[in-house]
Design an enzyme around this catalytic site. Structure first.
Site, PDB file in Angstrom:
ATOM      1  CD1 TRP A 131      18.350  94.706  74.915  1.00  7.45           C
ATOM      2  CD2 TRP A 131      20.540  94.488  74.450  1.00  7.45           C
ATOM      3  NE1 TRP A 131      19.008  94.499  76.091  1.00  7.45           N
ATOM      4  CE2 TRP A 131      20.352  94.367  75.833  1.00  7.45           C
ATOM      5  CE3 TRP A 131      21.828  94.385  73.925  1.00  7.45           C
ATOM      6  CZ2 TRP A 131      21.398  94.146  76.715  1.00  7.45           C
ATOM      7  CZ3 TRP A 131      22.881  94.164  74.796  1.00  7.45           C
ATOM      8  CH2 TRP A 131      22.668  94.043  76.182  1.00  7.45           C
ATOM      9  CG  ASP A 213      23.625  90.658  70.393  1.00  6.92           C
ATOM     10  OD1 ASP A 213      23.945  89.692  71.114  1.00  6.92           O
ATOM     11  OD2 ASP A 213      23.045  91.667  70.844  1.00  6.92           O
ATOM     12  CE  LYS A 249      17.891  86.872  78.451  1.00  5.93           C
ATOM     13  NZ  LYS A 249      18.107  87.919  77.530  1.00  5.93           N
TER      14      LYS A 249
HETATM   15  N1  PMP Z   1      21.898  91.114  73.066  1.00  8.14           N
HETATM   16  C1  PMP Z   1      20.573  91.028  73.064  1.00  8.14           C
HETATM   17  C2  PMP Z   1      19.859  91.208  71.779  1.00  8.14           C
HETATM   18  C3  PMP Z   1      19.881  90.760  74.231  1.00  8.14           C
HETATM   19  O1  PMP Z   1      18.557  90.672  74.190  1.00  8.14           O
HETATM   20  C4  PMP Z   1      20.600  90.574  75.427  1.00  8.14           C
HETATM   21  C5  PMP Z   1      19.877  90.257  76.691  1.00  8.14           C
HETATM   22  N2  PMP Z   1      18.815  91.029  76.999  1.00  8.14           N
HETATM   23  C6  PMP Z   1      21.994  90.667  75.370  1.00  8.14           C
HETATM   24  C7  PMP Z   1      22.605  90.933  74.172  1.00  8.14           C
HETATM   25  C8  PMP Z   1      22.943  90.498  76.508  1.00  8.14           C
HETATM   26  O2  PMP Z   1      22.534  90.057  77.693  1.00  8.14           O
HETATM   27  P1  PMP Z   1      23.546  89.575  78.794  1.00  8.14           P
HETATM   28  O3  PMP Z   1      24.584  90.641  78.968  1.00  8.14           O
HETATM   29  O4  PMP Z   1      22.691  89.401  79.976  1.00  8.14           O
HETATM   30  O5  PMP Z   1      24.137  88.306  78.301  1.00  8.14           O
END
Ligand code: PMP
Length: 401
Positions: A131, A213, A249
């Protein structure tokens, strides 16, 4: 005084979504953005979330006072339990705790700031690819040694475990290793349990610091316990580690920014000093987190009947994604599209690294109005029974051009 500010580069995923919106052609398909869509191509508010929102909105005992700096206690406890397991030895021994963060990104940023300032870490490793925000978060924090480890074998379209282990073997002791807990973004390819054991062996031997993560727990397989397997395995082996959780998600609460940073220690004796330093850190960053989304997640996870409804929702979402994987692969095989497409069903979560190259991606966008990242990553949720035939035929055309 602003004259010297240079125009920054566009963020690909947001630029693509804008281009999709501006595209007046039909049919058009957005496979770029990382959000769930129904079979009708619409965003989905989980019914259990809607119901909980209504009950919170009409609850006269709830007000809009500030939360504590580290967030809503009932939420952080439930979030930590969700990821480590209610019967986790680390929770029982009071050597794990959570702090609320601004979604997963905020958890990563608070984690990075703490590691940099308090533990004096400046070396991080993330997968290649990963990411894209991982690099930015750690670079912006001040990490000076930003490295990637091999992860994806583009030729074989599978995990490059040997490359990964060889690269991590070169990492200096204390380096922060970012690991995707499940549903690796962008490849959709996770290590097997056996491979995780080898990764843990190496991290232990080299005295590296694992940072998980966890942005897709429950959303990936439909089973939150299964999706947390790797994290719990590391905890059971006695590692000290961080977990950065996002509820974007798995609760569909993208814009509400619900996150949790779980800290696992060897001994509970370090809890208060760590907690106090993270409190000071957050105080200087944004003072305290928003309550709205955390209240929803807390109520759902802490109420057995609602929790069951949530489990049904994540099963529904993950099985629709699996169905789309199966259908896309079937259609490509049916069309005789050159190449092996098994990886599409072997991957997990919303993303798939299709293996399409930049030229093929350009054809899909320009000729077919199908929007995807130039790396060939697609969001499976953008597919539905109404557009999958169109997408498969377009991929076939782009590959056979
Ligand atoms: N880590 C990963 C691997 C992700 O894909 C995402 C969302 N795209 C996030 C962290 C964090 O997203 P958010 O800040 O929207 O919770």
């Amino acid at each position: 005084i602003y004259a010297d500010v240079q125009q920054g580069p566009a963020i690909e995923v947001f630029a693509l979504t804008q281009a999709f919106r501006d595209d007046v052609n039909t049919p058009k398909v957005n496979l770029s953005v990382g959000a769930y869509r129904t079979d009708e191509g619409q965003p989905w508010v989980l019914p259990v979330v809607r119901k909980t929102e209504v009950s919170i909105a009409t609850d006269e005992t709830i007000n809009h006072e500030y939360l504590p700096v580290t967030g809503l206690d009932t939420f952080t406890r439930a979030a930590t339990e969700l990821v480590l397991g209610a019967d986790s030895i680390a929770i029982k021994e009071k050597r794990a705790f959570g702090v609320q963060t601004i979604s997963g990104t905020g958890a990563l940023r608070v984690a990075a700031e703490f590691l940099f300032r308090q533990l004096k870490r400046n070396t991080v490793y993330y997968s290649n690819p990963t990411w894209e925000n991982h690099h930015k978060i750690f670079a912006d924090t001040g990490f000076t040694s930003l490295n990637s480890y091999r992860y994806w074998d583009q030729n074989k379209r599978q995990l490059d475990l040997e490359g990964m282990l060889a690269d991590l073997d070169k990492a200096p002791a204390g380096a922060v290793i970012i690991l995707h807990a499940c549903a690796h973004n962008p490849t959709g390819m996770d290590p097997t349990q056996d491979q995780w054991k080898k990764i843990a062996d190496l991290i232990e031997r080299k005295q590296l610091f694992p940072l998980f993560d966890s942005a897709y727990q429950g959303f990936a397989s439909g089973d939150p316990d299964l999706d947390a397997w790797a994290i719990r395995y590391f905890v059971d082996r006695g590692f000290e580690l961080f977990v950065c959780q996002s509820f974007a998600k798995n609760f569909g609460l993208y814009c509400e920014r619900v996150g949790n940073l779980t800290i696992v220690q060897r001994s509970g004796a370090t809890r208060d000093p760590i907690h106090s330093q993270i409190t000071l850190l957050i105080r200087g960053l944004y003072s305290n987190p928003p309550a709205y989304g955390a209240r929803i997640v807390s109520k759902v996870l802490n109420t057995p009947a609602l929790r069951q409804e949530w489990m049904d929702c994540i099963k529904g979402m993950s099985s629709r994604i699996r169905e789309m994987r199966k259908l896309l692969r079937e259609k490509l095989v049916e069309l005789g599209t050159p190449g092996n497409w098994d990886h599409i069903v072997n991957q997990i979560g919303m993303f798939s690294y299709t293996g399409l190259n930049e030229k093929q991606v350009a054809v899909l966008i320009k000729e077919y109005h199908i929007y995807l990242l130039k790396t060939g990553r697609i969001n499976m949720c953008g597919l539905n029974t109404g557009n999958i035939e169109y997408v498969a035929k377009a991929i076939h055309a782009a590959v056979t051009l």
